[in-house]
Design a protein around this motif. Sequence first.
Motif, short mmCIF file in Angstrom:
data_model
loop_
_atom_site.label_atom_id
_atom_site.label_comp_id
_atom_site.label_asym_id
_atom_site.label_seq_id
_atom_site.Cartn_x
_atom_site.Cartn_y
_atom_site.Cartn_z
N GLU A 1 -7.67 -1.15 -0.84
CA GLU A 1 -6.91 0.09 -1.05
C GLU A 1 -6.77 0.39 -2.54
O GLU A 1 -6.81 1.55 -2.96
CB GLU A 1 -5.54 -0.01 -0.39
CG GLU A 1 -4.69 1.25 -0.53
CD GLU A 1 -5.29 2.48 0.12
OE1 GLU A 1 -4.82 3.59 -0.18
OE2 GLU A 1 -6.24 2.33 0.93
N ILE B 1 0.83 -1.20 0.00
CA ILE B 1 0.00 0.00 0.00
C ILE B 1 0.86 1.26 0.00
O ILE B 1 0.56 2.24 -0.70
CB ILE B 1 -0.96 -0.01 1.20
CG1 ILE B 1 -2.05 -1.07 0.97
CG2 ILE B 1 -1.59 1.36 1.43
CD1 ILE B 1 -2.96 -1.29 2.16
N ARG C 1 0.46 3.97 -3.03
CA ARG C 1 0.13 5.38 -2.78
C ARG C 1 1.17 6.30 -3.40
O ARG C 1 0.83 7.33 -4.01
CB ARG C 1 0.02 5.63 -1.28
CG ARG C 1 -1.23 5.02 -0.65
CD ARG C 1 -1.23 5.18 0.85
NE ARG C 1 -2.42 4.60 1.46
CZ ARG C 1 -2.60 4.44 2.77
NH1 ARG C 1 -1.63 4.79 3.62
NH2 ARG C 1 -3.71 3.92 3.23
N ARG D 1 -9.90 2.03 -3.65
CA ARG D 1 -9.95 3.43 -3.19
C ARG D 1 -9.06 4.33 -4.05
O ARG D 1 -9.46 5.43 -4.45
CB ARG D 1 -9.53 3.52 -1.72
CG ARG D 1 -9.72 4.90 -1.11
CD ARG D 1 -9.01 5.01 0.23
NE ARG D 1 -7.56 5.09 0.05
CZ ARG D 1 -6.90 6.21 -0.28
NH1 ARG D 1 -7.56 7.34 -0.51
NH2 ARG D 1 -5.60 6.19 -0.39
#
Length: 332
Positions: free
Chosen positions: A140, A105, A109, A143
């Motif tokens: 994630e 993650i 990101r 999202r």
Amino acid sequence: MSDEQEFAGNAVSAASAQSSKSDPGWERNVLEKLAFESLREQRRRRRWGIFFKALGFAYFGFILFMVWGGGGKADKEGKGGEHTALVQIEGPIAPGADASAENVIDALRSAFEDNGTRGVILRINSPGGSPVQSGIINDEIARLRKAHADIPLYVVVEDICASGGYYIAVAGDKIFVDKASIVGSIGVRMDGFGFTEAMKKLGVERRLLTAGENKALLDPFSPEVPRHVEHAKSMLAEIHQQFIDVVRKGRGNRLKETPEMFSGLFWSGAKSIELGLADGYGTVDSVAREVIKAPEVRDYTARENIAERFAKRFGASVMSGITGGADEVRWR
């Protein structure tokens, strides 16, 4: 013989030589030589002490640098300039592993937030692992795709993308494979051992005290209890259905379901395309060049530095000794 004794012996030898020449001050010469040798030895020890202290401080400084300044997380250098961002999932998906949810993650990101990113490639080479870690990564990705709707995410499978690895893969826009890749294994397992018969032969008595009638569920040193087995199977079925729902949602009408699709079987990359588990053939370079149209590939994969890896492995070994290898649930 110590260094002081050796020096003293040399001094005495020299003094004896002087004595043979009938030097009336040979006693004084011996004392002077002993004093000078002792002083030299003290200076040598002081210099070595300073050297080893400096070496210790340098080593400590290196460790601090590796922990806080050594780039233990995703590489965020090279921002700007159109490129394809690469994040890799290698090996088992588990807490503390290179392919943990935290590491993956963090890298994703960084990749999505870079202004120069035109697309993200998630390269997967994993047999699966923790349902929880895989689920966290899948959520994630969903999202991030909503937050950065203009940046596509494609999955490239190398040797294997099974179980938890495939659970993550279905979150991508498309899945590319090699014709010989291994894809699938949509199922859940819980494994362990039973030692009751071996204990009988060895004359070992199991003594287990619990507060709560089901606290010893699936204890490997006690006979199986039918209601405990049924409870475990019910839980596995529930998690399996979660997996199936995620695959159906991610693949949509591309999926060509068969009775064996969710049985835990796996298929070659070529067959996975036929079944709708994957979309086509591709590599990182070909997808970056032909699909994303940004041939420059930058790797954002989070990699642990030496100090972090040692600390985690040491902690894991300690916890393994404490827990004694209890049963665990895994996708694969």
